[in-house]
Write an enzyme that holds these catalytic residues in place. Structure first.
Site, PDB file in Angstrom:
ATOM      1  N   CYS A   1      -6.641 -26.198  15.269  1.00  0.00           N
ATOM      2  CA  CYS A   1      -7.844 -26.966  15.620  1.00  0.00           C
ATOM      3  C   CYS A   1      -7.582 -28.467  15.658  1.00  0.00           C
ATOM      4  CB  CYS A   1      -8.978 -26.645  14.648  1.00  0.00           C
ATOM      5  SG  CYS A   1      -9.645 -24.982  14.893  1.00  0.00           S
TER       6      CYS A   1
ATOM      7  N   HIS B   1      -5.241 -19.937  13.016  1.00  0.00           N
ATOM      8  CA  HIS B   1      -6.615 -20.383  12.773  1.00  0.00           C
ATOM      9  C   HIS B   1      -7.382 -19.361  11.926  1.00  0.00           C
ATOM     10  CE1 HIS B   1     -10.732 -21.763  13.399  1.00  0.00           C
ATOM     11  NE2 HIS B   1     -11.008 -20.488  13.663  1.00  0.00           N
TER      12      HIS B   1
ATOM     13  N   CYS C   1      -7.375 -26.689  10.563  1.00  0.00           N
ATOM     14  CA  CYS C   1      -6.120 -25.935  10.664  1.00  0.00           C
ATOM     15  C   CYS C   1      -5.201 -26.577  11.707  1.00  0.00           C
ATOM     16  CB  CYS C   1      -6.399 -24.466  10.995  1.00  0.00           C
ATOM     17  SG  CYS C   1      -6.585 -24.121  12.749  1.00  0.00           S
TER      18      CYS C   1
ATOM     19  N   ASP D   1      -2.994   7.826  -2.874  1.00  0.00           N
ATOM     20  CA  ASP D   1      -4.335   8.404  -3.004  1.00  0.00           C
ATOM     21  C   ASP D   1      -4.592   9.382  -1.866  1.00  0.00           C
ATOM     22  OD1 ASP D   1      -4.228   6.273  -1.218  1.00  0.00           O
ATOM     23  OD2 ASP D   1      -6.275   5.616  -1.581  1.00  0.00           O
TER      24      ASP D   1
ATOM     25  N   ASP E   1      -7.810  -7.243   1.457  1.00  0.00           N
ATOM     26  CA  ASP E   1      -6.816  -7.292   2.531  1.00  0.00           C
ATOM     27  C   ASP E   1      -7.465  -6.733   3.775  1.00  0.00           C
ATOM     28  OD1 ASP E   1      -6.531  -4.301   1.718  1.00  0.00           O
ATOM     29  OD2 ASP E   1      -5.464  -4.492   3.609  1.00  0.00           O
TER      30      ASP E   1
ATOM     31  N   ASP F   1       0.867  -1.174   0.000  1.00  0.00           N
ATOM     32  CA  ASP F   1       0.000   0.000   0.000  1.00  0.00           C
ATOM     33  C   ASP F   1       0.906   1.227   0.000  1.00  0.00           C
ATOM     34  OD1 ASP F   1      -2.194   1.615  -0.031  1.00  0.00           O
ATOM     35  OD2 ASP F   1      -3.012   0.964   1.886  1.00  0.00           O
ATOM     36  N   SER F   2       0.364   2.310  -0.563  1.00  0.00           N
ATOM     37  CA  SER F   2       1.192   3.477  -0.893  1.00  0.00           C
ATOM     38  C   SER F   2       1.626   4.321   0.296  1.00  0.00           C
ATOM     39  CB  SER F   2       0.434   4.344  -1.888  1.00  0.00           C
ATOM     40  OG  SER F   2      -0.915   4.489  -1.469  1.00  0.00           O
ATOM     41  N   GLY F   3       0.978   4.162   1.448  1.00  0.00           N
ATOM     42  CA  GLY F   3       1.449   4.839   2.654  1.00  0.00           C
ATOM     43  C   GLY F   3       0.556   5.939   3.180  1.00  0.00           C
ATOM     44  N   GLY F   4      -0.174   6.605   2.305  1.00  0.00           N
ATOM     45  CA  GLY F   4      -1.002   7.732   2.744  1.00  0.00           C
ATOM     46  C   GLY F   4      -2.076   7.310   3.729  1.00  0.00           C
ATOM     47  N   PHE F   5      -2.746   6.208   3.427  1.00  0.00           N
ATOM     48  CA  PHE F   5      -3.826   5.734   4.288  1.00  0.00           C
ATOM     49  C   PHE F   5      -3.310   5.449   5.700  1.00  0.00           C
ATOM     50  CE2 PHE F   5      -6.133   2.098   6.122  1.00  0.00           C
ATOM     51  CZ  PHE F   5      -7.370   2.683   6.281  1.00  0.00           C
TER      52      PHE F   5
ATOM     53  N   CYS G   1     -13.073 -27.121  11.377  1.00  0.00           N
ATOM     54  CA  CYS G   1     -11.792 -26.574  10.903  1.00  0.00           C
ATOM     55  C   CYS G   1     -10.678 -27.615  10.976  1.00  0.00           C
ATOM     56  CB  CYS G   1     -11.417 -25.352  11.740  1.00  0.00           C
ATOM     57  SG  CYS G   1      -9.910 -24.538  11.159  1.00  0.00           S
TER      58      CYS G   1
ATOM     59  N   GLN H   1     -11.606   6.557  -5.637  1.00  0.00           N
ATOM     60  CA  GLN H   1     -12.134   7.231  -4.445  1.00  0.00           C
ATOM     61  C   GLN H   1     -13.488   7.853  -4.794  1.00  0.00           C
ATOM     62  OE1 GLN H   1     -11.107   7.123  -1.353  1.00  0.00           O
ATOM     63  NE2 GLN H   1      -9.105   6.159  -1.592  1.00  0.00           N
TER      64      GLN H   1
ATOM     65  N   GLY I   1     -11.450   4.001   0.113  1.00  0.00           N
ATOM     66  CA  GLY I   1     -12.354   4.951   0.756  1.00  0.00           C
ATOM     67  C   GLY I   1     -13.616   4.340   1.326  1.00  0.00           C
TER      68      GLY I   1
HETATM   69  N1  PRF Z   1      -6.568   3.770   0.362  1.00  0.00           N
HETATM   70  C1  PRF Z   1      -5.379   3.161   0.627  1.00  0.00           C
HETATM   71  N2  PRF Z   1      -5.278   2.138   1.486  1.00  0.00           N
HETATM   72  C2  PRF Z   1      -6.401   1.718   2.107  1.00  0.00           C
HETATM   73  C3  PRF Z   1      -7.656   2.304   1.883  1.00  0.00           C
HETATM   74  C4  PRF Z   1      -7.755   3.399   0.959  1.00  0.00           C
HETATM   75  O1  PRF Z   1      -8.801   3.984   0.700  1.00  0.00           O
HETATM   76  C5  PRF Z   1      -8.583   1.601   2.688  1.00  0.00           C
HETATM   77  C6  PRF Z   1     -10.046   1.809   2.771  1.00  0.00           C
HETATM   78  N3  PRF Z   1     -10.452   2.412   3.978  1.00  0.00           N
HETATM   79  C7  PRF Z   1      -7.856   0.634   3.375  1.00  0.00           C
HETATM   80  N4  PRF Z   1      -6.546   0.705   3.012  1.00  0.00           N
HETATM   81  N5  PRF Z   1      -4.285   3.595   0.007  1.00  0.00           N
HETATM   82 ZN    ZN Z   2      -8.836 -23.829  13.085  1.00  0.00          ZN
END
Ligand code: PRF
Ligand code: ZN
Length: 381
Positions: free
Chosen positions: A319, A344, A316, A156, A276, A102-106, A314, A199, A226
């Site tokens: 379990c 698990h 796993c 973003d 994710d 992920d790009s880091g801003g969030f 399960c 977004q 978003g």
């Molecule tokens: N943008 C980025 N990472 C994220 C989100 C997003 O909107 C979300 C959604 N809430 C989770 N992780 N860059």
């Molecule tokens: Zn399990």
């Protein structure tokens, strides 16, 4: 000349093959530089590169084909100099399957309430020394090129879906402007893919603007961002459906930050391929697990003589071997509890995604979804 270079079409190292569909749901294989990913897929989150409480060897054995990492954390530590010396994160940490960053801003916005977003980038005061730090689209791409993730996310402008219309509008347009800066800054000699992030909050017309702007860049895949910020489920599902309806059928779609079992099922039905979420591992550390009958919270006092596994159905490693009695006795005392419960929960989501995939391929998705929902809600404590 960077401007000229960007005009040449980049050949992204991603192959997307749809093997089956059930209405809007798809079962596909995404071929990336570090192997195949079967979808729909849940990607476990290892913010700093590693999953909390689970080793890489165990992730392999659980069948994990792609891990998530975060640009902001990895850029801080180990940092790009070390990553460059190792030719990237795969080599640094010995994980030879796929990585998405992920790009880091969030992360900055959600972790550091001090973050401020300007046209330049995401700005904040360092929590340790108070110095000013700025994450621009160029800096995010520079770090992600050093990490060498198979999929990089564009920087973003992240807003809460419940923000004002003005703020959502600004974020939507800014994200579209930033995508050009991301594409320009990417080093195309690296075998890495860049995904754009849609977004626009809960506003369908803003989502349309964002969708149009991103799709015109012909990226190898698109994410829906978003969402999952406290909005009503009804609104959340509607926007997911709106986006998957307009995103190109022949490219992967990734719904960011979503990992509740029911949401994984519903959104797979709506045509999302990748997810994710930190929830599975985070909630395990607080003593809560998924079962086919809904959530189960471990309670040491109540479970002292409960010799049943976490989930009867399960298979796993946890379990197969351990009882609720034993697992609850370790809770909040031993690291092992967090480790066994995380395994698990990850196994549970991998199994759910595999079953959804099989149901899509065999034409039995409706029946599978009905049974899953009935069992999940009937079993609520
Ligand atoms: N943008 C980025 N990472 C994220 C989100 C997003 O909107 C979300 C959604 N809430 C989770 N992780 N860059
Ligand atoms: Zn399990």
């Amino acid at each position: 000349e960077p401007r000229k270079r960007a005009k040449l079409a980049i050949k992204w190292p991603l192959k997307f093959t749809i093997e089956g569909r059930y209405h809007r749901a798809r079962a596909s294989t995404i071929t990336l530089p570090h192997g195949e990913v079967q979808t729909p897929v849940y990607m476990p989150v290892g913010t700093k590169g590693a999953i909390k409480g689970v080793t890489f060897q165990q992730m392999r054995e659980l069948g994990c084909q792609i891990l998530l990492g975060n640009t902001y954390h990895l850029g801080n530590y180990p940092g790009t100099e070390v990553l460059d010396n190792f030719s990237g994160l795969h080599n640094f940490e010995g994980w030879d399957r796929n990585i998405l960053t992920d790009s880091g801003g969030f992360q900055m916005v959600s972790l550091l309430k001090l973050a401020q977003i300007t046209e330049e980038g995401v700005e904040f005061e360092s929590p340790t020394d108070g110095s000013r730090m700025l994450l621009t689209p160029e800096e995010s791409m520079r770090i992600q090129n050093s990490i060498g993730a198979d999929i990089m996310m564009a920087l973003d402008d992240v807003t809460n879906p419940l923000s004002t219309k003005e703020r959502l509008e600004e974020a939507c347009h800014r994200t579209t402007r930033w995508i050009d800066r991301c594409i320009l800054a990417h080093n195309p000699s690296k075998p890495q893919n860049l995904f754009g992030i849609v977004q626009g909050g809960l506003d369908a017309s803003l989502r349309d603007i964002s969708l149009e702007g991103l799709i015109s860049k012909n990226l190898p895949g698109y994410a829906i961002g978003g969402l999952a910020g406290g909005e009503a489920k009804e609104d959340f599902w509607k926007i997911v459906a709106h986006c998957t309806n307009k995103l190109p059928w022949e490219k992967p779609r990734y719904l960011m930050g979503v990992g509740y079992p029911i949401d994984l099922l519903v959104c797979s039905c709506l045509g999302v391929d990748m997810f994710d979420c930190v929830f599975a591992t985070r909630t395990a550390r607080f003593g809560q697990v998924f079962t086919k009958k809904g959530f189960l919270r471990l309670r040491p006092e109540e479970m002292k003589s409960d010799l049943s596994p976490l989930d009867e159905s399960c298979n796993c490693p946890t379990c197969i071997k351990y009882t609720k009695s034993f697992l609850s006795s370790l809770l909040h005392k031993e690291q092992t509890a967090c480790h066994l419960l995380s395994i698990h929960n990850i196994y549970f989501l991998f199994t759910l995604m595999r079953e959804i995939r099989e149901a899509i391929l065999s034409g039995e998705l409706e029946e599978y979804a009905r049974n899953f929902v009935l069992e999940w809600f009937n079993g609520v404590e």
